[in-house]
Design a protein around this motif. Structure first.
Motif, PDB file in Angstrom:
ATOM      1  N   VAL A 129       0.814  -1.217   0.000  1.00  0.00           N
ATOM      2  CA  VAL A 129       0.000   0.000   0.000  1.00  0.00           C
ATOM      3  C   VAL A 129       0.851   1.271   0.000  1.00  0.00           C
ATOM      4  CG1 VAL A 129      -1.704   1.309   1.366  1.00  0.00           C
ATOM      5  CG2 VAL A 129      -1.894  -1.177   1.173  1.00  0.00           C
ATOM      6  N   MET A 130       2.040   1.193   0.571  1.00  0.00           N
ATOM      7  CA  MET A 130       2.841   2.393   0.801  1.00  0.00           C
ATOM      8  C   MET A 130       3.256   3.086  -0.503  1.00  0.00           C
ATOM      9  SD  MET A 130       6.525   0.699   1.789  1.00  0.00           S
ATOM     10  CE  MET A 130       7.597  -0.033   0.540  1.00  0.00           C
ATOM     11  N   ASN A 131       3.554   4.356  -0.379  1.00  0.00           N
ATOM     12  CA  ASN A 131       4.132   5.132  -1.473  1.00  0.00           C
ATOM     13  C   ASN A 131       5.621   4.815  -1.509  1.00  0.00           C
ATOM     14  OD1 ASN A 131       5.163   7.028  -3.232  1.00  0.00           O
ATOM     15  ND2 ASN A 131       4.467   8.818  -2.081  1.00  0.00           N
ATOM     16  N   LYS A 132       6.050   4.140  -2.568  1.00  0.00           N
ATOM     17  CA  LYS A 132       7.432   3.693  -2.638  1.00  0.00           C
ATOM     18  C   LYS A 132       8.391   4.752  -3.155  1.00  0.00           C
ATOM     19  CE  LYS A 132       5.952  -1.103  -3.285  1.00  0.00           C
ATOM     20  NZ  LYS A 132       5.954  -2.291  -4.168  1.00  0.00           N
ATOM     21  N   ARG A 133       7.868   5.891  -3.572  1.00  0.00           N
ATOM     22  CA  ARG A 133       8.717   6.992  -4.048  1.00  0.00           C
ATOM     23  C   ARG A 133       8.280   8.291  -3.372  1.00  0.00           C
ATOM     24  NH1 ARG A 133       8.998   7.013 -10.457  1.00  0.00           N
ATOM     25  NH2 ARG A 133      10.600   8.567  -9.933  1.00  0.00           N
ATOM     26  N   PRO A 134       8.425   8.330  -2.061  1.00  0.00           N
ATOM     27  CA  PRO A 134       7.955   9.519  -1.338  1.00  0.00           C
ATOM     28  C   PRO A 134       8.878  10.725  -1.554  1.00  0.00           C
ATOM     29  CG  PRO A 134       9.123   8.072   0.161  1.00  0.00           C
ATOM     30  CD  PRO A 134       9.028   7.333  -1.147  1.00  0.00           C
ATOM     31  N   LYS A 135       8.315  11.893  -1.419  1.00  0.00           N
ATOM     32  CA  LYS A 135       9.116  13.106  -1.441  1.00  0.00           C
ATOM     33  C   LYS A 135       9.894  13.188  -0.129  1.00  0.00           C
ATOM     34  CE  LYS A 135       7.994  14.832  -5.410  1.00  0.00           C
ATOM     35  NZ  LYS A 135       9.008  15.009  -6.480  1.00  0.00           N
ATOM     36  N   VAL A 136      11.166  13.532  -0.230  1.00  0.00           N
ATOM     37  CA  VAL A 136      11.996  13.673   0.966  1.00  0.00           C
ATOM     38  C   VAL A 136      12.801  14.961   0.862  1.00  0.00           C
ATOM     39  CG1 VAL A 136      12.189  11.183   1.345  1.00  0.00           C
ATOM     40  CG2 VAL A 136      13.922  12.365  -0.029  1.00  0.00           C
ATOM     41  N   ALA A 137      13.323  15.396   1.987  1.00  0.00           N
ATOM     42  CA  ALA A 137      14.216  16.556   2.031  1.00  0.00           C
ATOM     43  C   ALA A 137      15.572  16.100   2.529  1.00  0.00           C
ATOM     44  CB  ALA A 137      13.638  17.630   2.943  1.00  0.00           C
ATOM     45  N   SER A 138      16.588  16.909   2.250  1.00  0.00           N
ATOM     46  CA  SER A 138      17.943  16.604   2.718  1.00  0.00           C
ATOM     47  C   SER A 138      18.280  17.460   3.930  1.00  0.00           C
ATOM     48  CB  SER A 138      18.961  16.861   1.606  1.00  0.00           C
ATOM     49  OG  SER A 138      19.132  18.258   1.402  1.00  0.00           O
ATOM     50  N   LEU A 139      19.346  17.114   4.597  1.00  0.00           N
ATOM     51  CA  LEU A 139      19.797  17.875   5.756  1.00  0.00           C
ATOM     52  C   LEU A 139      20.167  19.303   5.390  1.00  0.00           C
ATOM     53  CD1 LEU A 139      21.946  15.151   7.526  1.00  0.00           C
ATOM     54  CD2 LEU A 139      19.894  16.232   8.444  1.00  0.00           C
ATOM     55  N   GLN A 140      20.486  19.535   4.123  1.00  0.00           N
ATOM     56  CA  GLN A 140      20.916  20.853   3.681  1.00  0.00           C
ATOM     57  C   GLN A 140      19.753  21.799   3.397  1.00  0.00           C
ATOM     58  OE1 GLN A 140      22.412  17.942   2.293  1.00  0.00           O
ATOM     59  NE2 GLN A 140      23.982  18.247   3.867  1.00  0.00           N
ATOM     60  N   GLY A 173       4.385  22.835  -2.561  1.00  0.00           N
ATOM     61  CA  GLY A 173       4.375  22.495  -3.976  1.00  0.00           C
ATOM     62  C   GLY A 173       3.792  21.130  -4.273  1.00  0.00           C
ATOM     63  N   HIS A 174       3.868  20.222  -3.289  1.00  0.00           N
ATOM     64  CA  HIS A 174       3.361  18.854  -3.486  1.00  0.00           C
ATOM     65  C   HIS A 174       2.183  18.532  -2.567  1.00  0.00           C
ATOM     66  CE1 HIS A 174       6.697  17.723  -6.151  1.00  0.00           C
ATOM     67  NE2 HIS A 174       7.455  18.446  -5.366  1.00  0.00           N
ATOM     68  N   HIS A 175       1.644  19.573  -1.930  1.00  0.00           N
ATOM     69  CA  HIS A 175       0.462  19.409  -1.065  1.00  0.00           C
ATOM     70  C   HIS A 175       0.703  18.366   0.030  1.00  0.00           C
ATOM     71  CE1 HIS A 175      -1.707  21.892  -3.957  1.00  0.00           C
ATOM     72  NE2 HIS A 175      -1.284  21.093  -4.917  1.00  0.00           N
ATOM     73  N   LEU A 176       1.839  18.502   0.707  1.00  0.00           N
ATOM     74  CA  LEU A 176       2.210  17.576   1.777  1.00  0.00           C
ATOM     75  C   LEU A 176       2.066  18.243   3.139  1.00  0.00           C
ATOM     76  CD1 LEU A 176       5.504  16.168   0.203  1.00  0.00           C
ATOM     77  CD2 LEU A 176       3.244  15.103   0.146  1.00  0.00           C
ATOM     78  N   TYR A 177       1.663  17.460   4.123  1.00  0.00           N
ATOM     79  CA  TYR A 177       1.611  17.963   5.497  1.00  0.00           C
ATOM     80  C   TYR A 177       2.795  17.471   6.319  1.00  0.00           C
ATOM     81  CZ  TYR A 177      -3.161  19.318   4.337  1.00  0.00           C
ATOM     82  OH  TYR A 177      -4.255  19.894   3.745  1.00  0.00           O
ATOM     83  N   GLN A 178       3.429  16.379   5.854  1.00  0.00           N
ATOM     84  CA  GLN A 178       4.592  15.803   6.528  1.00  0.00           C
ATOM     85  C   GLN A 178       5.687  15.563   5.490  1.00  0.00           C
ATOM     86  OE1 GLN A 178       4.313  15.504   9.735  1.00  0.00           O
ATOM     87  NE2 GLN A 178       2.137  15.277  10.169  1.00  0.00           N
ATOM     88  N   LEU A 179       6.941  15.716   5.910  1.00  0.00           N
ATOM     89  CA  LEU A 179       8.061  15.515   4.979  1.00  0.00           C
ATOM     90  C   LEU A 179       9.241  14.902   5.723  1.00  0.00           C
ATOM     91  CD1 LEU A 179       9.085  16.059   2.045  1.00  0.00           C
ATOM     92  CD2 LEU A 179      10.035  18.196   2.918  1.00  0.00           C
ATOM     93  N   PRO A 180       9.632  13.658   5.351  1.00  0.00           N
ATOM     94  CA  PRO A 180      10.813  13.057   5.986  1.00  0.00           C
ATOM     95  C   PRO A 180      12.088  13.761   5.530  1.00  0.00           C
ATOM     96  CG  PRO A 180       9.420  11.405   4.883  1.00  0.00           C
ATOM     97  CD  PRO A 180       8.980  12.743   4.394  1.00  0.00           C
ATOM     98  N   VAL A 181      13.015  13.920   6.450  1.00  0.00           N
ATOM     99  CA  VAL A 181      14.337  14.454   6.138  1.00  0.00           C
ATOM    100  C   VAL A 181      15.327  13.301   6.284  1.00  0.00           C
ATOM    101  CG1 VAL A 181      16.111  16.134   6.749  1.00  0.00           C
ATOM    102  CG2 VAL A 181      13.688  16.742   6.979  1.00  0.00           C
ATOM    103  N   VAL A 182      16.100  13.055   5.229  1.00  0.00           N
ATOM    104  CA  VAL A 182      17.008  11.904   5.233  1.00  0.00           C
ATOM    105  C   VAL A 182      18.450  12.354   5.079  1.00  0.00           C
ATOM    106  CG1 VAL A 182      15.231  10.376   4.312  1.00  0.00           C
ATOM    107  CG2 VAL A 182      16.787  11.537   2.739  1.00  0.00           C
ATOM    108  N   ASP A 183      19.377  11.505   5.544  1.00  0.00           N
ATOM    109  CA  ASP A 183      20.795  11.802   5.381  1.00  0.00           C
ATOM    110  C   ASP A 183      21.288  11.267   4.038  1.00  0.00           C
ATOM    111  OD1 ASP A 183      21.099   9.064   5.666  1.00  0.00           O
ATOM    112  OD2 ASP A 183      21.883   9.160   7.712  1.00  0.00           O
ATOM    113  N   GLU A 184      22.597  11.319   3.814  1.00  0.00           N
ATOM    114  CA  GLU A 184      23.164  10.903   2.529  1.00  0.00           C
ATOM    115  C   GLU A 184      22.950   9.420   2.250  1.00  0.00           C
ATOM    116  OE1 GLU A 184      27.224  12.086   2.663  1.00  0.00           O
ATOM    117  OE2 GLU A 184      26.787  14.225   2.389  1.00  0.00           O
ATOM    118  N   GLN A 185      22.760   8.624   3.296  1.00  0.00           N
ATOM    119  CA  GLN A 185      22.526   7.182   3.136  1.00  0.00           C
ATOM    120  C   GLN A 185      21.039   6.851   3.003  1.00  0.00           C
ATOM    121  OE1 GLN A 185      24.882   8.283   5.613  1.00  0.00           O
ATOM    122  NE2 GLN A 185      26.332   8.005   3.927  1.00  0.00           N
TER     123      GLN A 185
END
Length: 350
Positions: A66-77, A89-101
């Motif tokens: 069921v999950m969205n396998k290509r979610p929008k993410v942000a970087s630490l920068q 821009g993508h009508h999101l209420y939550q946004l994961p922030v991920v590291d380089e890995q």
């Protein structure tokens, strides 16, 4: 102790039933799906599950279906402004922030980004320098009052702090101090309190901190040079300092420079390589610091003191000294070229 977002982390094999329970318990309307290496592989919202159930999916179905396998993410920068732009821009209420890995380091919410915080932490701004490298601009005007974008550099700095939720300011003054005091007054027109620390004689980049009143709240102090334009997220800086449990945190900036000659590498007096005009890189002091409240007394006992000396003293004592990388816009207005560059870039970033 888990941070709030860590309570909504699940594995791909988790059932829809257990995912509903996680989302309900976390109250974030989202679950983060990670693999065995803790890398983000998808996200699932309460809306995703609701639509799956309407289509007749069983509650024991794995969330990976069921999950969205290509979610929008942000970087630490990404700055706060960039995070808001991505989410809007993508009508999101939550946004994961991920590291380089690709590992989740935090979860941003649009509501929290818009919420106006309030911090008790004092802000100490260094505005007493002579601005010698910017003469003749500074012959009759202190550098912090030089205008960029139609207003003084120091006003832009203060307004950025105010937008971040800081209300108590101390400004160290020396050269043409009365001009600065007359312009900013007590801070009333910005809804803040401004107090002035008069340096009768220059005390170094840290010395004037020792003149702060003794009744300040026992919370970290943010210190910043009064000639820097930046979009750094001060609330994130403060949170990082607290997470590190450091006595002091130094903001650093990646600085690159090119050697204008061929560089020779030797081994036992023999040339083993020649590299033409190599590009070098280092971490440079960005002129922004967070200091533990306890350091104020230590600084007061030393009268004259520079920041590098203060940090080296703490390192020698075995104290934890942290580093915060500045990846947002940053420009030190130290030379005429920087001053002119800032005039051209101001509208783009501020």
């Amino acid at each position: 102790m888990k941070q709030h977002w860590q309570q909504v982390v699940i594995r791909p094999e988790a059932s829809l039933r257990s995912t509903i329970e996680v989302i309900d318990r976390g109250a974030l309307q989202i679950a983060l799906v990670v693999d065995d290496d803790d890398k983000l592989v998808g996200v699932v919202t309460d809306g995703d599950i609701r639509r799956a159930l309407i289509r007749g999916w069983a509650l024991e179905q794995p969330v990976s279906d069921v999950m969205n396998k290509r979610p929008k993410v942000a970087s630490l920068q990404d700055s706060k402004t960039q995070l808001i732009a991505i989410m809007e821009g993508h009508h999101l209420y939550q946004l994961p922030v991920v590291d380089e890995q690709g590992r989740v380091v935090r979860l941003e919410s649009l509501q929290a980004l818009y919420k106006q915080p309030s911090f008790p932490n004092p802000v100490f701004l260094l505005a007493g320098g002579f601005g010698k490298r910017l003469r003749p601009y500074t012959d009759d005007c202190p550098k912090p009052l030089l205008e960029i974008g139609g207003k003084p550099i120091l006003q832009t700095i203060i307004e950025n702090f105010v937008k971040s939720g800081f209300r108590q300011f101390f400004i160290a003054v020396h050269y043409k101090a009365e001009q600065i005091k007359q312009y900013f007054g007590d801070g009333g027109r910005w809804g803040i309190a401004i107090h002035y620390i008069d340096e009768i004689e220059p005390m170094g980049t840290a010395g004037a901190i020792g003149l702060l009143p003794g009744d300040l709240p026992d919370v970290p102090l943010i210190v910043m040079n009064g000639d820097i334009l930046t979009q750094i997220d001060f609330s994130r800086l403060l949170a990082y300092h607290n997470e590190q449990q450091a006595i002091a945190t130094l903001c650093v900036r990646q600085y690159e420079y090119q050697i204008p000659y061929g560089v020779v590498t030797l081994a036992q007096q023999r040339i083993v390589a020649i590299e033409e005009k190599p590009l070098q890189s280092c971490l440079a002091n960005a002129g922004i610091y967070v200091l533990d409240h306890s350091l104020i007394k230590s600084i007061a006992a030393q009268k004259t003191l520079d920041m590098p000396t203060l940090f080296n003293q703490q390192i020698a004592l075995g104290e934890a000294v942290a580093m915060f990388a500045v990846n947002d816009y940053w420009l030190d207005i130290g030379r005429e070229a920087d001053f002119l560059r800032a005039q051209g870039e101001f509208a783009q970033f501020f």
